[in-house]
Write a protein that holds these residues in place. Sequence first.
Motif, PDB file in Angstrom:
ATOM      1  N   THR A 285       0.781  -1.304  -0.048  1.00  0.00           N
ATOM      2  CA  THR A 285      -0.154  -0.261  -0.389  1.00  0.00           C
ATOM      3  C   THR A 285       1.216   1.739   0.293  1.00  0.00           C
ATOM      4  OG1 THR A 285      -1.832  -1.111   1.451  1.00  0.00           O
ATOM      5  CG2 THR A 285      -1.435   0.930   1.559  1.00  0.00           C
ATOM      6  N   PHE A 286       2.134   1.646   0.443  1.00  0.00           N
ATOM      7  CA  PHE A 286       3.013   2.435   0.877  1.00  0.00           C
ATOM      8  C   PHE A 286       4.051   1.951   0.665  1.00  0.00           C
ATOM      9  CE2 PHE A 286      -0.871   3.022   4.163  1.00  0.00           C
ATOM     10  CZ  PHE A 286      -1.459   3.985   3.940  1.00  0.00           C
ATOM     11  N   GLY A 287       4.288   1.144  -0.242  1.00  0.00           N
ATOM     12  CA  GLY A 287       6.240   0.973  -0.730  1.00  0.00           C
ATOM     13  C   GLY A 287       6.914   0.794   0.608  1.00  0.00           C
ATOM     14  N   LYS A 288       8.165   0.589   0.044  1.00  0.00           N
ATOM     15  CA  LYS A 288       9.087   0.460   1.149  1.00  0.00           C
ATOM     16  C   LYS A 288       9.475   1.180   2.246  1.00  0.00           C
ATOM     17  CE  LYS A 288      12.002  -2.375  -1.627  1.00  0.00           C
ATOM     18  NZ  LYS A 288      13.117  -2.935  -1.950  1.00  0.00           N
ATOM     19  N   PRO A 289       9.304   1.648   2.945  1.00  0.00           N
ATOM     20  CA  PRO A 289       9.400   2.703   4.008  1.00  0.00           C
ATOM     21  C   PRO A 289      11.079   3.361   3.959  1.00  0.00           C
ATOM     22  CG  PRO A 289      10.091   0.740   4.751  1.00  0.00           C
ATOM     23  CD  PRO A 289       9.973   0.155   3.911  1.00  0.00           C
ATOM     24  N   PRO A 290      10.409   4.737   3.710  1.00  0.00           N
ATOM     25  CA  PRO A 290      11.765   5.882   3.559  1.00  0.00           C
ATOM     26  C   PRO A 290      12.845   5.850   4.900  1.00  0.00           C
ATOM     27  CG  PRO A 290       9.549   6.635   3.202  1.00  0.00           C
ATOM     28  CD  PRO A 290       9.142   6.088   4.377  1.00  0.00           C
ATOM     29  N   LYS A 291      11.942   5.357   6.119  1.00  0.00           N
ATOM     30  CA  LYS A 291      12.793   5.165   7.612  1.00  0.00           C
ATOM     31  C   LYS A 291      12.704   3.858   8.061  1.00  0.00           C
ATOM     32  CE  LYS A 291      14.568   7.300  11.200  1.00  0.00           C
ATOM     33  NZ  LYS A 291      13.799   8.236  12.130  1.00  0.00           N
ATOM     34  N   LYS A 292      13.815   3.462   8.217  1.00  0.00           N
ATOM     35  CA  LYS A 292      13.108   1.796   9.118  1.00  0.00           C
ATOM     36  C   LYS A 292      14.499   1.958  10.814  1.00  0.00           C
ATOM     37  CE  LYS A 292      13.956  -1.831   8.021  1.00  0.00           C
ATOM     38  NZ  LYS A 292      14.105  -3.336   6.967  1.00  0.00           N
ATOM     39  N   ALA A 293      13.954   1.807  11.454  1.00  0.00           N
ATOM     40  CA  ALA A 293      14.806   1.848  13.296  1.00  0.00           C
ATOM     41  C   ALA A 293      13.948   1.131  14.066  1.00  0.00           C
ATOM     42  CB  ALA A 293      14.309   3.724  13.749  1.00  0.00           C
ATOM     43  N   ILE A 294      15.164   0.816  14.736  1.00  0.00           N
ATOM     44  CA  ILE A 294      14.734  -0.243  16.044  1.00  0.00           C
ATOM     45  C   ILE A 294      14.436   1.359  17.479  1.00  0.00           C
ATOM     46  CG2 ILE A 294      15.944  -1.926  17.324  1.00  0.00           C
ATOM     47  CD1 ILE A 294      15.610  -2.654  15.185  1.00  0.00           C
ATOM     48  N   VAL A 295      13.759   0.340  17.825  1.00  0.00           N
ATOM     49  CA  VAL A 295      13.168   1.718  18.731  1.00  0.00           C
ATOM     50  C   VAL A 295      13.287   0.606  20.107  1.00  0.00           C
ATOM     51  CG1 VAL A 295      11.090   2.781  19.835  1.00  0.00           C
ATOM     52  CG2 VAL A 295      11.895   3.092  17.794  1.00  0.00           C
ATOM     53  N   SER A 296      14.174   0.468  21.115  1.00  0.00           N
ATOM     54  CA  SER A 296      13.853   0.215  22.995  1.00  0.00           C
ATOM     55  C   SER A 296      12.568  -0.035  23.173  1.00  0.00           C
ATOM     56  CB  SER A 296      15.215   0.761  23.390  1.00  0.00           C
ATOM     57  OG  SER A 296      14.783  -0.256  24.896  1.00  0.00           O
ATOM     58  N   ASP A 297      12.182  -1.155  23.264  1.00  0.00           N
ATOM     59  CA  ASP A 297      11.077  -1.445  23.920  1.00  0.00           C
ATOM     60  C   ASP A 297      10.575  -1.687  25.952  1.00  0.00           C
ATOM     61  OD1 ASP A 297       8.141  -1.365  24.547  1.00  0.00           O
ATOM     62  OD2 ASP A 297       7.893  -3.268  23.388  1.00  0.00           O
ATOM     63  N   GLU A 298      11.796  -1.225  26.569  1.00  0.00           N
ATOM     64  CA  GLU A 298      11.562  -1.987  27.782  1.00  0.00           C
ATOM     65  C   GLU A 298       9.859  -1.791  28.048  1.00  0.00           C
ATOM     66  OE1 GLU A 298      13.890   1.254  30.480  1.00  0.00           O
ATOM     67  OE2 GLU A 298      15.121   1.490  29.414  1.00  0.00           O
ATOM     68  N   CYS A 299       9.040  -1.851  27.930  1.00  0.00           N
ATOM     69  CA  CYS A 299       8.177  -2.162  28.655  1.00  0.00           C
ATOM     70  C   CYS A 299       7.169  -3.792  27.513  1.00  0.00           C
ATOM     71  CB  CYS A 299       6.541  -1.208  28.774  1.00  0.00           C
ATOM     72  SG  CYS A 299       7.371   0.231  29.977  1.00  0.00           S
ATOM     73  N   GLY A 300       7.686  -3.601  26.547  1.00  0.00           N
ATOM     74  CA  GLY A 300       7.468  -5.231  26.090  1.00  0.00           C
ATOM     75  C   GLY A 300       5.665  -4.465  25.513  1.00  0.00           C
ATOM     76  N   VAL A 301       5.639  -3.782  25.022  1.00  0.00           N
ATOM     77  CA  VAL A 301       3.894  -3.163  24.770  1.00  0.00           C
ATOM     78  C   VAL A 301       4.626  -3.402  22.983  1.00  0.00           C
ATOM     79  CG1 VAL A 301       3.533  -2.139  26.982  1.00  0.00           C
ATOM     80  CG2 VAL A 301       4.470  -1.081  24.542  1.00  0.00           C
ATOM     81  N   TYR A 302       5.344  -3.084  22.417  1.00  0.00           N
ATOM     82  CA  TYR A 302       4.883  -2.986  21.562  1.00  0.00           C
ATOM     83  C   TYR A 302       5.602  -4.438  20.095  1.00  0.00           C
ATOM     84  CZ  TYR A 302       5.420   1.795  21.380  1.00  0.00           C
ATOM     85  OH  TYR A 302       4.660   3.200  21.187  1.00  0.00           O
TER      86      TYR A 302
END
Length: 399
Positions: A285-302
Amino acid sequence: MKKYYFLITILFCSVLMHAQERYFLNSDTRLYTSSNASADFLGYFKYGAEVQLLSESKNGWYKVKADNLSEGYIPEKYVATRLNAKDVKVRDNENPILEGGDNYYGGNHLFVLVAGLKARAQPDKNSKIKEILNTGDPVAINYLPKNQEDWVNISGNFNDEYARFTLRKFVGKRPDFNTLINDFDKLDVANITERKTIGERLVELAWNSDNTTLAPAYQRYYEVVKQLNDPKLLADTELNMAVAKGVTKHKKPEEILAFVKKSEFILKGVKTKSWYITQKDLVNTFGKPPKKAIVSDECGVYLSETFYYYPDLEASVDEQKNQAELTKVFINENNKLVLNPNAILDNSVTEKAFVEKYGTYIGASIKVPHSYSIQIEDSEFKIEFKDGKLFSIEIFFYC
């Protein structure tokens, strides 16, 4: 010469030792102008206050620095490197600082007395503003100067990152709503300046109190706003009054959950399941993402610590499992949120219409204007407006 050098070394090591340790007061006491209990004093310390030692103990006294940077003397017997439950507290009945346990704040504190109080980074009127506080906000205070024109640290912390300062005269016991109402009603209608001052305090205190106080507060403040005849202030006030009306009649949690139970986003015509979509559909739908990143998730909610960022949305993506979880959607001609078949949030929705139609379902705060929340089980929609139009919807997950 060697003896002199040796003496300097001892003094340096002593100062360094004090700089490395933290010192707290195990009792109420005062900051005296000299090492004498009968001397004049500069202010009040509350149990648990931190101080910085500026000298060795002399005749049972330390020279110290308080968290507002004032210097003076305190009895050595009240200084400790740690606090514990066995401390025998000597309370100072004249000390204005309130202890925790009043349903507003858990530690030593007072309350903001004025509207729109600027908390600064340093005890200086030209210092950076770190926060704007409202009437009735509780603030942490461990040392309170006696002089009303002196500065007070309202973070209870020496650390520059957290320290915030205001003048002593702007904090005290929590303002009484009914007293402010009476003060407002006694004023001459022509005294617009004072009526505006008290009206602003009434509104802010109402947001910090029971929701039933919002209507009488806005009733009076709106009288002044109409006198001022400022179109922007009038529009903002009318919007806030609509928000307050909805909040006062807030739906029960189970009613709100029923209202949003079948919520789903529609992105460029593609329906999601709540806020989930396959990674394949997202990329198609939106194509390859212009930006990808690793985001720390200490709570484990994502779903994953891998995030895709598009101009239209942000998502947590598990590439191996072909899953994506929307975390923020920017509302435009392509994207919308369907709360239920009769409640659609798209780019045609104005803030005023949203508040009037859904005000009883939303959470709101005067501190964060144009931003609202709707609870969805263990998370919530954070709905933001810009220039009166719906801008974005974020799915905020509780930790």
